[in-house]
Design a protein around this motif. Structure first.
Motif, PDB file in Angstrom:
ATOM      1  N   ASP A  57       0.862  -1.184   0.000  1.00  0.00           N
ATOM      2  CA  ASP A  57       0.000   0.000   0.000  1.00  0.00           C
ATOM      3  C   ASP A  57       0.900   1.236   0.000  1.00  0.00           C
ATOM      4  O   ASP A  57       1.397   1.642   1.055  1.00  0.00           O
ATOM      5  N   PRO A  58       1.158   1.858  -1.159  1.00  0.00           N
ATOM      6  CA  PRO A  58       2.069   3.010  -1.221  1.00  0.00           C
ATOM      7  C   PRO A  58       1.634   4.184  -0.337  1.00  0.00           C
ATOM      8  O   PRO A  58       2.471   4.874   0.245  1.00  0.00           O
ATOM      9  N   GLN A  59       0.329   4.424  -0.234  1.00  0.00           N
ATOM     10  CA  GLN A  59      -0.142   5.536   0.592  1.00  0.00           C
ATOM     11  C   GLN A  59       0.195   5.295   2.058  1.00  0.00           C
ATOM     12  O   GLN A  59       0.680   6.201   2.748  1.00  0.00           O
ATOM     13  N   ALA A  60      -0.032   4.072   2.535  1.00  0.00           N
ATOM     14  CA  ALA A  60       0.322   3.737   3.913  1.00  0.00           C
ATOM     15  C   ALA A  60       1.833   3.807   4.103  1.00  0.00           C
ATOM     16  O   ALA A  60       2.319   4.197   5.175  1.00  0.00           O
ATOM     17  N   TYR A  61       2.590   3.436   3.063  1.00  0.00           N
ATOM     18  CA  TYR A  61       4.047   3.488   3.168  1.00  0.00           C
ATOM     19  C   TYR A  61       4.533   4.928   3.323  1.00  0.00           C
ATOM     20  O   TYR A  61       5.457   5.190   4.103  1.00  0.00           O
ATOM     21  N   ALA A  62       3.944   5.866   2.586  1.00  0.00           N
ATOM     22  CA  ALA A  62       4.346   7.267   2.720  1.00  0.00           C
ATOM     23  C   ALA A  62       4.181   7.740   4.161  1.00  0.00           C
ATOM     24  O   ALA A  62       5.041   8.440   4.706  1.00  0.00           O
ATOM     25  N   TYR A  63       3.071   7.357   4.791  1.00  0.00           N
ATOM     26  CA  TYR A  63       2.840   7.715   6.199  1.00  0.00           C
ATOM     27  C   TYR A  63       3.849   7.025   7.110  1.00  0.00           C
ATOM     28  O   TYR A  63       4.446   7.655   7.992  1.00  0.00           O
TER      29      TYR A  63
END
Length: 251
Positions: A57-63
């Motif tokens: 999950d790239p969005q979760a990774y950014a966080y």
């Protein structure tokens, strides 16, 4: 006889801090067998590590990357593999849950557990692949070494900049209410206004933060602490409103 993948799974569960009884119940493998694998110096055949692949999950990774750069570390397990640990203050139980959820979204197959420390909880996960997913890890403190994003990390941050900022603020930032006084009709009155701070002693990490704010159109200023510009402030009304909409206070 158990195959290699079964043995690896059992030993990975033990490495996460689970008891032999718990692992035995979860896997159906006897405690004696698991104990015998633990006692060997090389309990499993040597195998080339698999490529971890991109974050699920790239969005979760950014966080999660923001949390890691603020209050995280990757450390080697005594035998094999690595621990990812993110320190979250006990004052913000919602942050602890957000951190756990982010780890599970980034790597759904890994286990996540809590280790209680004085005043904080270390959200912890074991995997052989954490160094590949967080290549900024290394010996010593982050501010003593260069911190730069890999091209694939930059692509994720560029695609999800608000999540990256959110992770950084949730780790090393805060939303506070400042106050001052002003003359209104000849009478001095108290005036309060919200403000965001981000504090980190690494020049590189602060620059990652401010560069991302610049791309988002969020104005910021440096505030010195003991003569050193460790603090980044966002105080303009419109910019605070943007951070409120995408970040908000910790909870």
């Amino acid at each position: 006889m158990y195959d290699v993948s079964t043995r690896r799974r059992a030993l990975a569960l033990v490495s996460q801090g689970r008891s032999l009884n718990s692992v035995s119940r979860a896997t159906g493998i006897s405690r004696a067998a698991i104990r015998s694998w633990q006692s060997r110096l090389e309990p499993l055949p040597r195998m080339a590590p698999e490529e971890p692949g991109p974050p699920a999950d790239p969005q979760a990774y950014a966080y999660l990357l923001g949390l890691y750069l603020g209050d995280g570390c990757v450390s080697a397990h005594p035998r094999s593999g690595y621990y990812l640990r993110i320190a979250c203050a006990d004052a913000w139980p919602g942050l602890i849950e957000l951190c756990r959820d982010a780890i599970k979204k980034v790597r759904p197959a890994v286990g996540v557990y809590f280790v209680q420390k004085q005043g904080c909880t270390a959200v912890t996960s074991y995997s052989r692949h954490w160094p590949a997913l967080f290549p900024q890890h290394g010996p010593g403190k982050k501010h003593d070494r260069r911190i730069a994003l890999e091209p694939w990390q930059r692509e994720i941050v560029d695609a999800h900049p608000w999540e990256f900022v959110r992770g950084l603020i949730h780790s090393d930032g805060c939303r506070i209410t400042n106050w001052t006084t002003r003359l209104v009709g000849g009478e001095r009155k108290r005036y309060e206004y919200p403000r965001y701070f981000f504090t980190n002693v690494s020049d590189d990490i602060r620059k990652l933060y401010t560069d991302t704010l610049d791309k988002l159109g969020v104005g910021w200023t440096r505030c010195t602490r003991n003569g050193v510009p460790y603090n980044i402030s966002v105080a303009k009304k419109g910019c605070v409103a943007l951070l409120d909409a995408h970040v908000g206070p910790k909870f």
